[in-house]
Design a protein around this motif. Sequence first.
Motif, PDB file in Angstrom:
ATOM      1  N   GLU A 176       7.763   8.769   5.500  1.00  0.00           N
ATOM      2  CA  GLU A 176       6.755   7.727   5.626  1.00  0.00           C
ATOM      3  C   GLU A 176       5.670   8.194   6.596  1.00  0.00           C
ATOM      4  O   GLU A 176       5.963   8.630   7.716  1.00  0.00           O
ATOM      5  N   PRO A 177       4.391   8.130   6.225  1.00  0.00           N
ATOM      6  CA  PRO A 177       3.326   8.613   7.115  1.00  0.00           C
ATOM      7  C   PRO A 177       3.243   7.845   8.427  1.00  0.00           C
ATOM      8  O   PRO A 177       2.927   8.400   9.461  1.00  0.00           O
ATOM      9  N   LEU A 178       3.541   6.540   8.366  1.00  0.00           N
ATOM     10  CA  LEU A 178       3.479   5.746   9.591  1.00  0.00           C
ATOM     11  C   LEU A 178       4.548   6.179  10.582  1.00  0.00           C
ATOM     12  O   LEU A 178       4.285   6.334  11.780  1.00  0.00           O
ATOM     13  N   ILE A 179       5.762   6.432  10.077  1.00  0.00           N
ATOM     14  CA  ILE A 179       6.847   6.878  10.961  1.00  0.00           C
ATOM     15  C   ILE A 179       6.549   8.281  11.491  1.00  0.00           C
ATOM     16  O   ILE A 179       6.816   8.600  12.659  1.00  0.00           O
ATOM     17  N   LEU A 206       0.828  -1.208   0.000  1.00  0.00           N
ATOM     18  CA  LEU A 206       0.000   0.000   0.000  1.00  0.00           C
ATOM     19  C   LEU A 206       0.859   1.252   0.000  1.00  0.00           C
ATOM     20  O   LEU A 206       0.558   2.239  -0.681  1.00  0.00           O
ATOM     21  N   GLN A 207       1.952   1.219   0.770  1.00  0.00           N
ATOM     22  CA  GLN A 207       2.830   2.387   0.814  1.00  0.00           C
ATOM     23  C   GLN A 207       3.461   2.676  -0.532  1.00  0.00           C
ATOM     24  O   GLN A 207       3.667   3.834  -0.896  1.00  0.00           O
ATOM     25  N   SER A 208       3.762   1.622  -1.291  1.00  0.00           N
ATOM     26  CA  SER A 208       4.362   1.822  -2.615  1.00  0.00           C
ATOM     27  C   SER A 208       3.312   2.019  -3.693  1.00  0.00           C
ATOM     28  O   SER A 208       3.655   2.261  -4.843  1.00  0.00           O
ATOM     29  N   LEU A 216      -4.886   6.531  -5.019  1.00  0.00           N
ATOM     30  CA  LEU A 216      -4.774   7.723  -4.168  1.00  0.00           C
ATOM     31  C   LEU A 216      -3.375   7.839  -3.564  1.00  0.00           C
ATOM     32  O   LEU A 216      -2.821   8.936  -3.445  1.00  0.00           O
ATOM     33  N   VAL A 217      -2.778   6.698  -3.166  1.00  0.00           N
ATOM     34  CA  VAL A 217      -1.436   6.729  -2.585  1.00  0.00           C
ATOM     35  C   VAL A 217      -0.419   7.189  -3.622  1.00  0.00           C
ATOM     36  O   VAL A 217       0.461   8.023  -3.350  1.00  0.00           O
ATOM     37  N   ARG A 218      -0.531   6.634  -4.863  1.00  0.00           N
ATOM     38  CA  ARG A 218       0.412   7.043  -5.910  1.00  0.00           C
ATOM     39  C   ARG A 218       0.279   8.524  -6.235  1.00  0.00           C
ATOM     40  O   ARG A 218       1.267   9.212  -6.513  1.00  0.00           O
ATOM     41  N   LYS A 219      -0.961   9.025  -6.178  1.00  0.00           N
ATOM     42  CA  LYS A 219      -1.168  10.438  -6.440  1.00  0.00           C
ATOM     43  C   LYS A 219      -0.592  11.301  -5.319  1.00  0.00           C
ATOM     44  O   LYS A 219      -0.041  12.381  -5.559  1.00  0.00           O
TER      45      LYS A 219
END
Length: 755
Positions: A643-646, A546-548, A633-636
């Motif tokens: 990193e949003p999680l970090i 998902l992150q990529s 949406l992530v690619r956009k």
Amino acid sequence: MNWIRHKSHSVFFKIFLSFLAIIVLFGLFYAVIFQLFKTSLQKEIIDNSQRSVHDTAERFNNQFSRLQVLMFDIYNQSELIGFNNQLRHHAGNEVNYLKARDVMMQMRSDIYNPLFFLEDTLIYLRESDFVLSKSGSGDAAYMFNRSYTSPMYPYSFWRGYTGHPESFKLLPASTYRINNDLSEKTLMPFVYKQPDSSYEVIALIDIDKAAQSFFGESNDRALAILNAEGQVLYTLGSMDQDQLPPFEAGQKAVLKDGTYYFAEAGSDGLTYVSAVPYSHVSSQLSRLTGGLLLIFCLSLGVALAASYFFSRRLHKPVKQILTTVLNRASSSAMPEPGSVTEYDLIQNRIQELFREKEEIRDRMNKHKSVLTSYSYISQLKSINTDISEWEDFLSDDGSFIVVLYHIRFRMNPVYELPLQTDQAVRHMLEHIHLITAERYPGSHTFQIEKNEIVSIFKREEAARLEELLLEIKDMLNEEKELFLVTIAVSSQVSDSSEFNQAYHQVKGLTAQAPLLEESQIVTTQRVLPTTVNLSPPQEKGLLDALQSGSDGRSLQIIDQALEAMQRKEAGIAQFRFFADSVASKILSYMEMAQIDKASVQSLKQWSARLAECHCLSDYQGVFRQLVEASCALVRKKKDTGEEPLIAMFMNIVHNQYAEDLSLDYLSAKLNLSSAYLSVYIKEKTGLNFSDHLLGIRMNKARELLACTDLTVNEISQRVGYLNITSFNRTFKKAVGMTPGAYRRQHVVQTHASGS
């Protein structure tokens, strides 16, 4: 002629003629549109076949590129180079065969990767006449004549093989007999050898499996792969080299002997040719043409019938008025005829109606009240209930069995439930009621919920109940493309007061039923799989994908988990729990990635569709829509930043360090497993969770010790240590001195610098 001329002025004739004119106009318009559509459809079918072979060429090109990288890595392994040198210059015990084992172990990890479609990879050490493979090593003659036997590629072929000016060379596919499992497979050798090298790498590609994956399985299509010299390397389906037509420069489609041939030149120098019989194209056109023609004929018939019907309805009231008027008419002169005969007659009789006006008014006044109320009297007896059946059931003291029909409507191609589901359930209720009442007059059938039907059978009817339920199941399976029904049967209940207990029992059985794509009968409870969630590696892989923004990898992980649950025969409720859990993780990550709320809300609509999934294909389809939209949406969004999680983790730790923070608390807040979160933080930052928290607390403690007059106990509590002894011990271990010593040292340094 006079009759025709007379009728042509009637209301019926004029209205019907107007309808016919409209029908003819729309029929001509439909014929033109149909002809244009048929031409464009044929072109679309051909273009679709061309796109299919183009996509196949791209997939094979990518596959061969991956294999080239793999073979290059194997070829240049230091262990392989060392082992080959030992074989060339030493003999017997001087050769370290452990190096060969290391080479084979590395090869196995790659060969067993299903993405490579490899049967085996052979390393032929030519000077030593020695071969390494995934299953072991041995003499080359044995390996090529016994382990992998092919009439096209015997030991003599490889012994005399001199290589090719190119480093990589694809050889024509051949049938191999594999000694290990006594099976035959069609394999394509892919050889890598450097000039003047003493060994070569031979990758045996399971070309049938690769072709079926990239091109698909079809009984009426064929695929051929040709090298740069025009030699056929492989064919899937019925196709010979003599059948292939010549292709002009830039030409990609040729019709020959009733077959369309589509060619696509890949960037790897290979040519891919797909053969599609013209009958395949024409059959699709014929089916569509026949269907559209049938619809047109039905539409024309309906239009004609409707035209006649409405014309008659418009004509009938006028005719009735004329009949009434003519029955009362006197023998007066007829007026000049107009364009509509009926209205001319009405005009001719209007004077007589005026003379009778007073008489009619008096009569109408007398009967007005009766006429006004008469039309409402017959509307009072429309209520029908099953109360009498319930009373019969409650008054029966005998034991009984409850059968629950749980109905699940399948989604349409756009993953929506069909309309009119309530009407379909009512029809099903009526049908089941008729069947059960005919066989067992003492049975009762009701609709409990909007998608649940309940039948109750007496104890004496239970012996023959299985035959009835099998018949109902077969009947329901005829419509399994529209809905699926789980039929749950309770144990015998001795009293009507226990109906609620029996109902909850069959409800539980429907929740435990496996997720089959057909109606089923469930009679007993079963042992369900204990784990119905993503494993930590799968959860990590999904988050990474998902992150990529990789929707393909994300869907692969979810599909693998769904298919594993299907193999374990997980229950319907377990599938629902798994789907909600995975959707929650996806939506949580979207919020962590700071996707705008409107987009996340649209994703939640797809997530809500999971509650309407009732088969594996439904779940896979809705997850495909949810994941593809999320990754888009992530690619956009993914054009800057960390990193949003970090970022969220660091924000929590920096702002809540004084609280009782733990890895379990963070994992629950971020909707991740604690094991995965710990590994992820370590991987992305180089420090684990406790090191981050300790560093922030100690930095804040040093700041408070140096810049405030707070006591050590107060500082200890402010940085998250309720026990001052624990704080002193931790501070000394981190800084090298106690908090009091650190404060004194800072005071001395401050005075020294000030003086």
